[in-house]
Structure formats: structure tokens, C-alpha cells
Motif scaffolding. Sequence first.
Motif, PDB file in Angstrom:
ATOM      1  N   ILE A  77       0.822  -1.226   0.000  1.00 59.51           N
ATOM      2  CA  ILE A  77       0.000   0.000   0.000  1.00 59.51           C
ATOM      3  C   ILE A  77       0.851   1.271   0.000  1.00 59.51           C
ATOM      4  CG2 ILE A  77      -1.986  -1.150   1.085  1.00 59.51           C
ATOM      5  CD1 ILE A  77      -1.285   0.478   3.691  1.00 59.51           C
ATOM      6  N   PHE A  78       2.177   1.127  -0.157  1.00 62.05           N
ATOM      7  CA  PHE A  78       3.049   2.311  -0.173  1.00 62.05           C
ATOM      8  C   PHE A  78       3.595   2.522  -1.577  1.00 62.05           C
ATOM      9  CE2 PHE A  78       6.934   4.765   0.396  1.00 62.05           C
ATOM     10  CZ  PHE A  78       6.560   5.727   1.331  1.00 62.05           C
ATOM     11  N   GLU A  79       3.131   3.589  -2.229  1.00 57.06           N
ATOM     12  CA  GLU A  79       3.535   3.878  -3.603  1.00 57.06           C
ATOM     13  C   GLU A  79       4.603   4.961  -3.624  1.00 57.06           C
ATOM     14  OE1 GLU A  79       0.826   4.292  -7.475  1.00 57.06           O
ATOM     15  OE2 GLU A  79       1.033   6.202  -6.416  1.00 57.06           O
ATOM     16  N   TYR A  80       5.657   4.672  -4.406  1.00 54.33           N
ATOM     17  CA  TYR A  80       6.739   5.633  -4.598  1.00 54.33           C
ATOM     18  C   TYR A  80       6.976   5.714  -6.099  1.00 54.33           C
ATOM     19  CZ  TYR A  80      11.415   7.653  -4.475  1.00 54.33           C
ATOM     20  OH  TYR A  80      12.509   8.460  -4.669  1.00 54.33           O
TER      21      TYR A  80
ATOM     22  N   ARG B  42       5.055   3.183  -8.474  1.00 57.77           N
ATOM     23  CA  ARG B  42       5.042   1.768  -8.127  1.00 57.77           C
ATOM     24  C   ARG B  42       5.035   1.593  -6.621  1.00 57.77           C
ATOM     25  NH1 ARG B  42       9.674  -1.367 -10.469  1.00 57.77           N
ATOM     26  NH2 ARG B  42      10.695   0.600 -10.060  1.00 57.77           N
ATOM     27  N   THR B  43       4.385   0.510  -6.161  1.00 54.59           N
ATOM     28  CA  THR B  43       4.452   0.240  -4.725  1.00 54.59           C
ATOM     29  C   THR B  43       5.788  -0.445  -4.419  1.00 54.59           C
ATOM     30  OG1 THR B  43       3.486  -1.985  -4.799  1.00 54.59           O
ATOM     31  CG2 THR B  43       1.938  -0.108  -4.654  1.00 54.59           C
ATOM     32  N   PHE B  44       6.203  -0.371  -3.163  1.00 57.81           N
ATOM     33  CA  PHE B  44       7.430  -1.068  -2.750  1.00 57.81           C
ATOM     34  C   PHE B  44       7.305  -2.578  -2.974  1.00 57.81           C
ATOM     35  CE2 PHE B  44       9.600   2.079   0.454  1.00 57.81           C
ATOM     36  CZ  PHE B  44      10.067   2.827  -0.616  1.00 57.81           C
ATOM     37  N   ALA B  45       6.061  -3.100  -2.946  1.00 57.94           N
ATOM     38  CA  ALA B  45       5.857  -4.534  -3.181  1.00 57.94           C
ATOM     39  C   ALA B  45       6.021  -4.893  -4.658  1.00 57.94           C
ATOM     40  CB  ALA B  45       4.484  -4.966  -2.687  1.00 57.94           C
ATOM     41  N   GLU B  46       6.108  -3.880  -5.529  1.00 59.81           N
ATOM     42  CA  GLU B  46       6.352  -4.113  -6.964  1.00 59.81           C
ATOM     43  C   GLU B  46       7.829  -3.940  -7.326  1.00 59.81           C
ATOM     44  OE1 GLU B  46       2.091  -2.911  -8.965  1.00 59.81           O
ATOM     45  OE2 GLU B  46       3.344  -1.248  -8.265  1.00 59.81           O
ATOM     46  N   MET B  47       8.675  -3.792  -6.322  1.00 58.66           N
ATOM     47  CA  MET B  47      10.124  -3.644  -6.560  1.00 58.66           C
ATOM     48  C   MET B  47      10.864  -4.835  -5.961  1.00 58.66           C
ATOM     49  SD  MET B  47      10.667   0.347  -5.474  1.00 58.66           S
ATOM     50  CE  MET B  47       9.556   1.648  -6.054  1.00 58.66           C
ATOM     51  N   ASP B  48      12.030  -5.183  -6.554  1.00 58.64           N
ATOM     52  CA  ASP B  48      12.857  -6.199  -5.901  1.00 58.64           C
ATOM     53  C   ASP B  48      13.664  -5.513  -4.791  1.00 58.64           C
ATOM     54  OD1 ASP B  48      15.200  -5.087  -7.011  1.00 58.64           O
ATOM     55  OD2 ASP B  48      15.057  -6.352  -8.779  1.00 58.64           O
TER      56      ASP B  48
END
Length: 192
Positions: free
Chosen positions: A153-156, A159-165
Motif C-alpha cells: 500500500i506504499f507507492e513511490y 510503483r508500490t514497494f511490493a512491486e520492486m525487488d
Amino acid sequence: MLRFVTGNDGKVREARAALDDDVTQFTYDYPEIQSPDLGAIAAHGAREAYREVGAPVMVEDSGLFVDAFAGFPGPYSAYVEDTLGIERVWRLTEPEDDHAAAFRSVIAYCDGSGFASAPAVRDGEPPVAIFEGRVEGTIVAPRGDGGFGYDPIFEYDDRTFAEMDPEEKNEHSHRGRAIDAFVEWYDGQGEA
Ligand code: ITT
Ligand code: NA
């Protein structure tokens, strides 16, 4: 070799990605104080862990600070994650006009020395060196399955942090920034 005292595997994964695997996880459950101040929580934890382990240790305390809620859950983030869950944190934030939030991280390192060259908390013995990181973002509906905790739920930057490696997340995250500050000091110690 760095001893990272934490029960959170996600924190360890990120520390390893940033520090070339030279990190050992210790799961000693040190007594955690209640405080509005992440630095005080981390410093106390590092001191307790150092007493228990008897060797240099690092602990990290972190949290999600939602602007619309005056920084809540902040230091209570782990408790709120366990009791409400992140989906409900999103649902509570959704009707608010302001979806801005920040993650904050404080790394506390204790090796029994006096830390002449580090920003340190000296209100107890032994002193504890402190390194902070912060990142600003937006609370969004959950997306992505990487990371841990509030990452979906944290977008930067779209993209959310869960969408980054882990490496990408470290480039931007509160923890990545705190680790960078720590490493800059840690690697420079011998040169002082
Ligand atoms: P330790 O105390 O054992 O290290 P913990 O998970 O209890 O593990 P904290 O007390 O520091 O850690 O609580 C941090 C809370 O903030 C917890 O709910 C995390 O999921 C959340 N959090 C911290 N950093 C995060 C990140 O990078 N991404 C998502 N959530 C994060
Ligand atoms: Na904790």
C-alpha cells in the motif's frame, strides 16, 4: 560480519541486498520499550541486545507515518499491522483527502565503545550509534507481492514497494537510506 537482531526476515533480506550478504540474523527477542520516538526504541533495543549477545549488534526500528492521521501508526506500525492489517489501513486512508505518508527507519548499532565519530544516543550505557532514513510516498490500494508489511500500500514514483525487488526498494527506501548512512560511518571507522 554484522549481527542484525530482528525477528523480521524482510528486514534481513534488505540488509543482505545492501551489505553483500555479510549479515547474520539473531532472533533474540529483546524487550521493546513503548515510545513515540523510533530512535529511543532502537537505542534501547540495541543496548539490551548487546548485553545479551556480548558482541557488536545492530537493531532497526521502523514505521509508517500517515499524514492524515498525524503520523499514526508510526511507532505502533507492527501492532496495527497485526491487529487491523494493511488492507484496513488503506480503507481508513481512502476517504481522506490527503494520502501522503512516510516510512522512517532508525538503525541502532552498539559495540560497547564510545562512538567519538558517530551520531549517538548517550543517555544510557553503553552509548548507541544512530542512523536514520526516510522516504515519502502515497497510500494506495494494495498492489504487488514482493517486500513485506505495508509495502503493497506504499507507492513511490508510480510503483508500490511490493512491486520492486529488494535492490530497487533499497535505492529509495527508508531502510536503504539508513543502511547507507550506517555503512558510510562503519566503513570509515578504521580510517579515523
Ligand atoms: P523487529 O522488531 O524484530 O525488528 P518488527 O517487524 O516487529 O521486527 P518493528 O518493530 O520495527 O519491526 O515494526 C516495524 C513495522 O513497520 C512492521 O509492521 C513492519 O511491517 C512495518 N515496516 C517497516 N519497514 C517496512 C517496509 O520497508 N515495508 C513495509 N512495512 C514496513
Ligand atoms: Na518489533
